[in-house]
Design a protein around this motif. Structure first.
Motif, PDB file in Angstrom:
ATOM      1  N   SER A   3     -28.213   0.662  46.519  1.00  0.00           N
ATOM      2  CA  SER A   3     -29.237   1.512  47.139  1.00  0.00           C
ATOM      3  C   SER A   3     -28.678   2.890  47.465  1.00  0.00           C
ATOM      4  N   ALA A   4     -27.424   2.931  47.956  1.00  0.00           N
ATOM      5  CA  ALA A   4     -26.794   4.213  48.280  1.00  0.00           C
ATOM      6  C   ALA A   4     -26.636   5.073  47.030  1.00  0.00           C
ATOM      7  N   GLU A   5     -26.256   4.444  45.933  1.00  0.00           N
ATOM      8  CA  GLU A   5     -26.106   5.170  44.664  1.00  0.00           C
ATOM      9  C   GLU A   5     -27.453   5.723  44.202  1.00  0.00           C
ATOM     10  N   ALA A   8     -28.507   8.704  46.321  1.00  0.00           N
ATOM     11  CA  ALA A   8     -27.712   9.882  45.982  1.00  0.00           C
ATOM     12  C   ALA A   8     -28.156  10.477  44.649  1.00  0.00           C
ATOM     13  N   LEU A   9     -28.468   9.635  43.687  1.00  0.00           N
ATOM     14  CA  LEU A   9     -28.915  10.107  42.378  1.00  0.00           C
ATOM     15  C   LEU A   9     -30.248  10.838  42.503  1.00  0.00           C
ATOM     16  N   VAL A  10     -31.159  10.300  43.279  1.00  0.00           N
ATOM     17  CA  VAL A  10     -32.454  10.958  43.491  1.00  0.00           C
ATOM     18  C   VAL A  10     -32.244  12.315  44.170  1.00  0.00           C
ATOM     19  N   ARG A  11     -31.311  12.397  45.115  1.00  0.00           N
ATOM     20  CA  ARG A  11     -31.005  13.688  45.749  1.00  0.00           C
ATOM     21  C   ARG A  11     -30.458  14.682  44.723  1.00  0.00           C
ATOM     22  N   GLY A  22     -31.608   8.144  29.862  1.00  0.00           N
ATOM     23  CA  GLY A  22     -30.881   7.503  28.784  1.00  0.00           C
ATOM     24  C   GLY A  22     -30.257   6.229  29.306  1.00  0.00           C
ATOM     25  N   THR A  23     -30.400   5.147  28.560  1.00  0.00           N
ATOM     26  CA  THR A  23     -29.825   3.880  28.983  1.00  0.00           C
ATOM     27  C   THR A  23     -29.131   3.186  27.819  1.00  0.00           C
ATOM     28  N   ALA A  24     -28.154   2.372  28.173  1.00  0.00           N
ATOM     29  CA  ALA A  24     -27.571   1.470  27.194  1.00  0.00           C
ATOM     30  C   ALA A  24     -28.600   0.365  26.945  1.00  0.00           C
ATOM     31  N   ALA A  25     -28.390  -0.412  25.931  1.00  0.00           N
ATOM     32  CA  ALA A  25     -29.332  -1.474  25.587  1.00  0.00           C
ATOM     33  C   ALA A  25     -29.219  -2.692  26.506  1.00  0.00           C
ATOM     34  N   ARG A  30     -30.972  -0.878  31.469  1.00  0.00           N
ATOM     35  CA  ARG A  30     -32.411  -0.618  31.394  1.00  0.00           C
ATOM     36  C   ARG A  30     -33.073  -0.773  32.757  1.00  0.00           C
ATOM     37  N   ALA A  31     -32.677  -1.795  33.505  1.00  0.00           N
ATOM     38  CA  ALA A  31     -33.241  -2.002  34.843  1.00  0.00           C
ATOM     39  C   ALA A  31     -32.871  -0.833  35.762  1.00  0.00           C
ATOM     40  N   ASP A  32     -31.639  -0.345  35.658  1.00  0.00           N
ATOM     41  CA  ASP A  32     -31.234   0.812  36.458  1.00  0.00           C
ATOM     42  C   ASP A  32     -32.081   2.031  36.111  1.00  0.00           C
ATOM     43  N   GLY A  33     -32.334   2.238  34.844  1.00  0.00           N
ATOM     44  CA  GLY A  33     -33.190   3.349  34.430  1.00  0.00           C
ATOM     45  C   GLY A  33     -34.584   3.249  35.023  1.00  0.00           C
ATOM     46  N   GLU A  34     -35.145   2.050  35.025  1.00  0.00           N
ATOM     47  CA  GLU A  34     -36.467   1.837  35.612  1.00  0.00           C
ATOM     48  C   GLU A  34     -36.448   2.105  37.111  1.00  0.00           C
ATOM     49  N   ARG A  35     -35.379   1.688  37.782  1.00  0.00           N
ATOM     50  CA  ARG A  35     -35.256   1.940  39.224  1.00  0.00           C
ATOM     51  C   ARG A  35     -35.173   3.425  39.522  1.00  0.00           C
ATOM     52  N   VAL A  36     -34.434   4.170  38.709  1.00  0.00           N
ATOM     53  CA  VAL A  36     -34.319   5.616  38.906  1.00  0.00           C
ATOM     54  C   VAL A  36     -35.688   6.275  38.741  1.00  0.00           C
ATOM     55  N   ALA A  37     -36.394   5.928  37.677  1.00  0.00           N
ATOM     56  CA  ALA A  37     -37.716   6.521  37.430  1.00  0.00           C
ATOM     57  C   ALA A  37     -38.670   6.237  38.589  1.00  0.00           C
TER      58      ALA A  37
END
Length: 126
Positions: A3-5, A8-11, A22-25, A30-37
Motif C-alpha cells: 500500500s505504501a508503494e 508513493a507511485l500515485v504521488r 507497461g506490465t510483464a506478462a 498485471r494485477a499491480d498495473g490494474e491497482r495503479v490504474a
C-alpha cells in the motif's frame, strides 16, 4: 505491491493528464498495473504487456512508446524489463525521465528513471 508503494507511485504520477502502463506478462505484474490504474483514477492511454523473454521486444516497445503520455508507469519483473528497456532506448522516442518503476525494479541502471520502494520511499537513477 505494498500500500505504501502504491501511494508513493500515485504521488509521483501527480497531476499527469494521462499515462501508459507497461506490465510483464506475469499475473502479479498485471494485477499491480490494474491497482495503479484504479488508485490513480486518471486516463490510461494504453496498457502494454510483454513477455519475460522475446526475440527483440520491438512490437511491445513501439506500442508502449507510441502514445507519448505524460508518464510511463512500469509494473514488471527485472528479466522482462531489461530487454524491454534496451529496445525502448534503441528503437523509440521513449524517455526514461518520464518513466516510473515499481519496487521490483528499484534502482534500475538507466539514468533518469524514478520509482518507489516497498516502504513508500522513492529513488532516482542518476
Amino acid at each position: 505491491m505494498t500500500s505504501a508503494e502504491l501511494e508513493a507511485l500515485v504521488r509521483l504520477i501527480g497531476r499527469a493528464r494521462h499515462i501508459v502502463l507497461g506490465t510483464a506478462a506475469s499475473p502479479a505484474s498485471r494485477a499491480d498495473g490494474e491497482r495503479v490504474a484504479a488508485a490513480w483514477g486518471g486516463l490510461v492511454l494504453a496498457t502494454v504487456t510483454w513477455p519475460e523473454t522475446a526475440a527483440s521486444w520491438l512490437r511491445p516497445a513501439r506500442r508502449f512508446a507510441a502514445p507519448e503520455p505524460d508518464v510511463w508507469v512500469v509494473c514488471a519483473t527485472p528479466a522482462g524489463w531489461t530487454g524491454m528497456a534496451r529496445r525502448l532506448q534503441l528503437s523509440t522516442s521513449w524517455r526514461p525521465d518520464r518513466t516510473l518503476l515499481t519496487a521490483a525494479l528499484a534502482n534500475f541502471p538507466v539514468p533518469g528513471l524514478r520509482g518507489t520502494r516497498a516502504d513508500g520511499t522513492t529513488w532516482e537513477t542518476r
